[in-house]
Design a protein around this motif. Structure first.
Motif, PDB file in Angstrom:
ATOM      1  N   UNK A   1      -5.837   1.165   4.525  1.00 43.33           N
ATOM      2  CA  UNK A   1      -7.032   2.201   5.098  1.00 43.33           C
ATOM      3  C   UNK A   1      -7.108   1.791   6.636  1.00 43.33           C
TER       4      UNK A   1
ATOM      5  N   UNK B   1      -0.378   4.190  -3.317  1.00 40.08           N
ATOM      6  CA  UNK B   1       0.297   4.407  -4.457  1.00 40.08           C
ATOM      7  C   UNK B   1       1.525   3.491  -4.497  1.00 40.08           C
ATOM      8  N   UNK B   2       2.602   3.581  -3.375  1.00 42.92           N
ATOM      9  CA  UNK B   2       3.664   2.934  -3.507  1.00 42.92           C
ATOM     10  C   UNK B   2       3.589   1.518  -3.064  1.00 42.92           C
ATOM     11  N   UNK B   3       2.491   1.161  -2.478  1.00 46.84           N
ATOM     12  CA  UNK B   3       2.383  -0.383  -2.249  1.00 46.84           C
ATOM     13  C   UNK B   3       1.350  -0.597  -2.905  1.00 46.84           C
TER      14      UNK B   3
ATOM     15  N   UNK C   1      -2.171   8.042   3.881  1.00 45.77           N
ATOM     16  CA  UNK C   1      -2.890   7.191   3.368  1.00 45.77           C
ATOM     17  C   UNK C   1      -2.659   6.832   1.704  1.00 45.77           C
ATOM     18  N   UNK C   2      -2.776   7.833   0.752  1.00 47.81           N
ATOM     19  CA  UNK C   2      -2.401   7.683  -0.590  1.00 47.81           C
ATOM     20  C   UNK C   2      -0.958   7.248  -0.957  1.00 47.81           C
ATOM     21  N   UNK C   3      -0.260   7.979  -0.086  1.00 49.44           N
ATOM     22  CA  UNK C   3       1.037   7.646  -0.457  1.00 49.44           C
ATOM     23  C   UNK C   3       1.314   6.260  -0.419  1.00 49.44           C
ATOM     24  N   UNK C   4       0.823   5.541   1.012  1.00 50.23           N
ATOM     25  CA  UNK C   4       1.210   4.103   0.848  1.00 50.23           C
ATOM     26  C   UNK C   4       0.512   3.382  -0.130  1.00 50.23           C
TER      27      UNK C   4
ATOM     28  N   UNK D   1      -4.693  12.099   4.752  1.00 50.48           N
ATOM     29  CA  UNK D   1      -4.915  11.819   3.303  1.00 50.48           C
ATOM     30  C   UNK D   1      -3.674  11.627   2.252  1.00 50.48           C
ATOM     31  N   UNK D   2      -2.939  12.395   2.618  1.00 50.13           N
ATOM     32  CA  UNK D   2      -1.659  12.143   2.033  1.00 50.13           C
ATOM     33  C   UNK D   2      -0.884  10.900   2.130  1.00 50.13           C
TER      34      UNK D   2
END
Lengths: 414, 267, 300
Positions: free
Chosen positions: C225, C119-121, C114-117, C111-112
């Motif tokens: 995703x 939010x950053x992209x 996924x959300x890291x990418x 989950x981390x």
């Protein structure tokens, strides 16, 4: 390790993280306008952040390694905090006033001046997650079955009410038990074949099953109206009284309070019952548990069915609260969110789950800047909790039994 | 002749191509303490796992005759059903429920002798309350006998090693068995603790009228306590008899020590 | 017949990609008995890195096979680095913990990342440049196979052969096999278990990155995703073949690829993802040890 070596190691770690986060965090390509955005500042943040965090991380890892046997004799460092929390929960003299204040606040909350419809809604939402968390806690926390598809049963509850209303005009109060029943049946049907599986397989099957459920809801237009969902679901009624939006919100708030209390009551009774003990024993050691005469299949199935029942109840309330259901509300992330509530709060602990739900649902709401990062945070919590505090914020406490003879014996000894 | 409580006939267990047990037969009569000995890897624990339903034996039959009841075939039965028949076991590497209290550990043993379900748990009707009290009382009584009454509310993982072994026996006793299977109960104990254990096993056998079948490496306790001894080597039952018979049996001596002289302390 | 062949080929291509990812699952499971939930995210990060590198190069005016080569290399390096780091952070401290703990940690990591990418992209789909070259010679041989499909099949085959050689004949491969059989024993005979586990993650991540680059340029768009679904499907393939077994993972991947391809082709394309899950649930219920897996005896 001396200070110099520590700093050197942290510097290496910082450089490493600056390296691996470089393409994703620093570069952003705009494929439409064909320009590249360089965000060098991010690299500096990552460097400083990982440099500092590596110290904290190392400190806690070392402390964990040293405190391996801390449980036997509470270390002096934690002696002040730990017994207090346990005493607070164990002694009526201490927790009663606390509970009274809490329930007064709970009763008065919707009528306080700052409690707008929006505010009440947020808190109601948190209460809904308490219910879901406590339900999942039966399966994950007590019985130790990692269930990653909890949201499927939530969806069953929500769609039960939506479809029952749409086709037959059935109201909330009738739909509530029916939705719970459907979810329970659904849980048993799924549980029967899969509960024989080992823990990690169970996790992935439940996850897969939840995805199947969502995909069916999304694609089977004739049954579930596809991605657009079902709108116009009525809120719960109260003897046919007319309520405006604000009053309706307050009503659902109290309804949720009542359901939460009911849930707490039931889970509390369950966990110190014959069945509840069997669940915990199953979690602790399945082979030994079966060798002691507990039928693991039945025990797992009851845990699974009861957990599903609660998801179903919560689902019906969710449909009534939002007056609208669609498949997008039931993604894996929802399951993950409920799981992180249980993990953060403490597997097997009612108080822990309640605190966990309030932290994870309310914090992102009130710290707006935060809400974007909520899933990032959930992921991080799962990792960090597992490494440093797998038992959660609040450790589930076991029932204490008192025997006169024991007391007498101890009296003699002193 | 008395009907044997446990009657194992030609039990065979294969793991892939490996034959771990080869037509092993064994009997336990009422009131007996029977020891199963043999070198490491002889298949003793596999034997326990087969008769308690943890493994499914490849061949042979296992029968039990609970006192006052008819003979029943238990090979192929699920583990929890076997326990419900009246045969309870302990484990070589202690397998308690570490995060549960001592009392709760024993209360689990009462599970198969009680019946309260989910509704009973939620409503706590009179029958459930009575049953729960009965579970608590019986469990506490067993703990008293095992000398663990002072630690009822302690978490099982916090007990010292010897007490954990005794707790495992207490937990098995809570299932009201007629036959207790002990897997190396004296392992890791010092001589004093072993003496206490020996006395305990004797009392279980005589006072509670529970027969005992135990795997044990400590020859001192084996020789002094057992009515009869079975010797297993490479999955085959190579000898059986009373302690003096076993000590004099050249096959046994060979299995244990090769060709050399045996030096087993007789009590 | 043409349609059948088309579906067959589609299944083979899908299967190749699943196989590349499934190998990572099965190797990690074989060695530390953990379902590495974050593995799908490693594949996604590989695809994203390739996208970023190739876009930057393309904006700078580069084109041709060198872009593909650079993008793929960087993607492989970064995926390997992420795989290595994830293991060190989220799994290594939990080697002695109860089984549930590393599993939850792995889900958290997934989950981390996924959300890291995201939010950053971005959360939108990004168009992926078609990096794979056209191979005109295929047509001249009268083969009805697209060049990107051809490249995927060949690359997969080569990767697998290399992996087999590596496991069979190198010292590292031996250490991996030893650790998979008995970690404590391997440690006693002098295998550096921590390093072996790291290598396993790195090799698995490299394969996932190759899969990521190939599929992204074949399909032509990616988002944060893609790793989740691909991960579960690859896991399904690994379980189907028998988790822990390397040939099993490949076999399972092709069976899954064909199942999906034929099912979407002849039954319904709405339920594309459902077939994989149904297959997963069925195989776990009917034969949890998989097609080529050995059923293990629980030690008591």
């Amino acid at each position: 390790m001396n200070a110099f070596a520590q700093i050197r190691q942290s510097l290496i770690i910082a450089l490493w993280f600056m390296f691996i986060t470089f393409p994703v965090l620093v570069v952003r390509v705009n494929t439409i306008e064909k320009v590249v955005e360089w965000r060098w500042l991010n690299m500096i943040y990552v460097g400083i952040g990982s440099f500092l965090i590596s110290f904290v991380w190392r400190y806690f890892l070392e402390r964990k390694a040293q405190g391996g046997k801390e449980d036997t004799h509470p270390a002096p460092a934690t002696a002040t905090e730990k017994p207090f929390m346990q005493r607070l929960m164990a002694e009526p003299r201490l927790y009663r006033p606390f509970l009274i204040v809490l329930s007064l606040f709970g009763l008065a909350f919707p009528f306080l001046p700052f409690a707008s419809t929006y505010q009440i809604n947020i808190v109601t939402n948190a209460l809904l997650y308490i219910m879901l968390g406590l339900g999942l806690n039966i399966v994950v926390g007590l019985a130790g079955l990692l269930h990653l598809g909890y949201v499927a049963f939530y969806a069953v509850g929500a769609y039960s009410y939506a479809l029952l209303y749409y086709h037959f005009g059935i109201g909330f109060w009738v739909a509530l038990p029916i939705g719970a029943l459907f979810a329970a049946i659904f849980g048993i049907i799924l549980g029967f074949p899969v509960l024989r599986l080992r823990g990690d397989y169970l996790a992935i099957v439940t996850l897969g099953f939840a995805e199947i459920t969502r995909l069916v809801l999304e694609n089977w237009n004739g049954f579930s109206f596809g991605p657009s969902g079902i709108a116009g679901i009525p809120r719960p009624g109260l003897f046919g009284m007319e309520m405006d939006l604000h009053q309706g919100t307050i009503y659902i708030y109290f309804l949720m309070i009542a359901l939460c209390l009911f849930t707490i009551f039931v889970v509390n009774r369950l966990q110190n019952s014959r069945i509840g003990r069997a669940w915990v024993a199953l979690r602790e050691d399945e082979v030994a548990c079966e060798a002691m005469g507990v039928d693991p299949t039945t025990a797992k199935l009851t845990a699974f069915a009861l957990g599903s029942t609660w998801a179903g109840l919560a689902g019906v309330v969710f449909a009534a609260k939002t007056t609208f259901v669609n498949p997008a509300s039931f993604t894996f992330l929802e399951s993950a969110m409920i799981l992180s509530i249980v993990v953060l709060g403490g597997m097997g602990s009612i108080v822990g789950v309640i605190i966990g739900a309030f932290i994870l649902i309310l914090l992102p709401e009130y710290l707006r800047a935060f809400s974007e990062y909520r899933m990032l945070l959930f992921g991080m919590i799962m990792v960090v909790m597992m490494i440093f505090r797998p038992q959660g914020i609040i450790v589930g406490i076991r029932q204490i039994y008192e025997f006169k003879k024991v007391a007498a014996k101890e009296g003699n000894r002193q | 002749m008395m009907e044997p409580l446990l009657d194992v006939k030609e039990l065979t267990m294969d793991f892939g191509g490996l034959r771990a047990l080869d037509k092993v037969s064994l009997q336990v009569l009422p009131g007996e303490i029977v020891a199963l000995i043999g070198p490491n890897g002889a298949g003793k624990t596999t034997f326990f796992n087969c008769i308690t339903g943890i493994y499914k034996p490849t061949g042979g039959n296992v029968f039990v005759t609970p006192p006052g009841k008819k003979q029943r075939r238990i090979s192929g039965m699920k583990t929890h059903r076997v326990t419900a028949q009246g045969m309870a076991r302990t484990f070589q590497n202690i397998r308690l429920f570490p995060e549960m209290t001592v009392l709760e550990n024993v209360m689990i043993g009462r599970h198969c002798r009680s019946r309260a379900g989910v509704l009973g748990a939620i409503f706590r009707d009179r029958a459930t309350r009575r049953e729960e009290k009965d579970i608590v009382d019986k469990s506490y009584a067993i703990l008293e006998k095992m000398g663990l009454a002072g630690e009822v509310n302690e978490l099982a993982k916090n007990l010292p090693y010897g007490a954990q072994r005794r707790l495992e026996i207490a937990r098995a006793m809570a299932t009201t068995p007629f036959l207790l299977l002990l897997d190396e109960p004296a392992a890791g104990m010092n001589p004093r603790e072993t003496d206490v254990l020996e006395e305990l096993i004797r009392r279980i056998c005589t006072e509670e009228n529970i027969a005992v079948l135990m795997i044990e490496h400590d020859m001192r306790i084996v020789m002094s306590i057992s009515s009869r001894i079975y010797v297993l080597d490479y999955g085959k039952m190579i000898a059986s008899g009373t302690a003096p018979e076993i000590l004099a049996n050249p096959v046994v001596i060979k299995a244990y020590l090769g060709e050399e002289d045996v030096d087993v302390p007789a009590s | 017949m043409d349609y059948f062949f088309e579906l067959f080929l589609g299944g083979l291509t899908r299967g190749s990609i699943y196989a590349l990812i499934a190998l990572g699952y099965t190797m990690v499971y074989g060695i530390i008995e953990l379902i590495n939930f974050a593995h799908g995210e490693i594949y996604m990060i590989g695809a994203f890195t390739a996208l970023i590198v190739s876009s930057v190069l393309a904006f700078a005016g580069m084109s041709g096979p060198s872009v593909l080569f650079l993008a793929a290399s960087v993607a492989i390096i970064y995926s390997a680095a992420y795989g290595f780091t994830v293991e060190k952070i989220a799994y290594k401290p939990l080697r002695q913990a109860p089984r549930l703990s590393p599993l939850i940690s792995a889900i958290g990591m997934s989950i981390f990342l996924q959300n890291y990418v995201m939010l950053a992209q971005t959360s939108d789909f990004l168009p992926f440049p078609s990096l794979l070259p056209e191979l005109p010679f295929l047509e001249s041989y009268g083969l009805k196979i697209g060049s990107s499909e051809f490249i995927i099949l060949v690359t997969t085959a080569v990767s697998m052969v290399l992996l087999m050689l590596l496991i069979k004949f190198t010292k590292m491969g031996k250490a991996m096999r030893a650790t998979a059989q008995d970690r404590n024993m391997a440690m006693l005979v002098g295998v550096d278990v921590n390093r072996t586990i790291s290598y396993t993650f790195i090799i698995g991540s490299i394969l996932a990155a190759i899969g990521g680059v190939l599929i992204a340029s074949h399909i032509g768009r990616i988002n944060f995703y893609i790793g989740f679904i691909a991960g579960i499907k690859a896991f399904t393939a690994a379980v189907l073949g028998g988790i822990g077994s390397i040939p099993g993972a490949v076999l399972g991947a092709f069976i899954l690829g064909w199942t999906e391809s034929f099912a979407t082709g002849y039954v319904s394309s709405d339920y594309e993802d459902v077939f994989a899950f149904v297959l997963l649930v069925l195989i776990l219920i009917i034969r949890p040890s998989g097609l080529l897996g050995r059923s293990t005896v629980q030690k008591v």
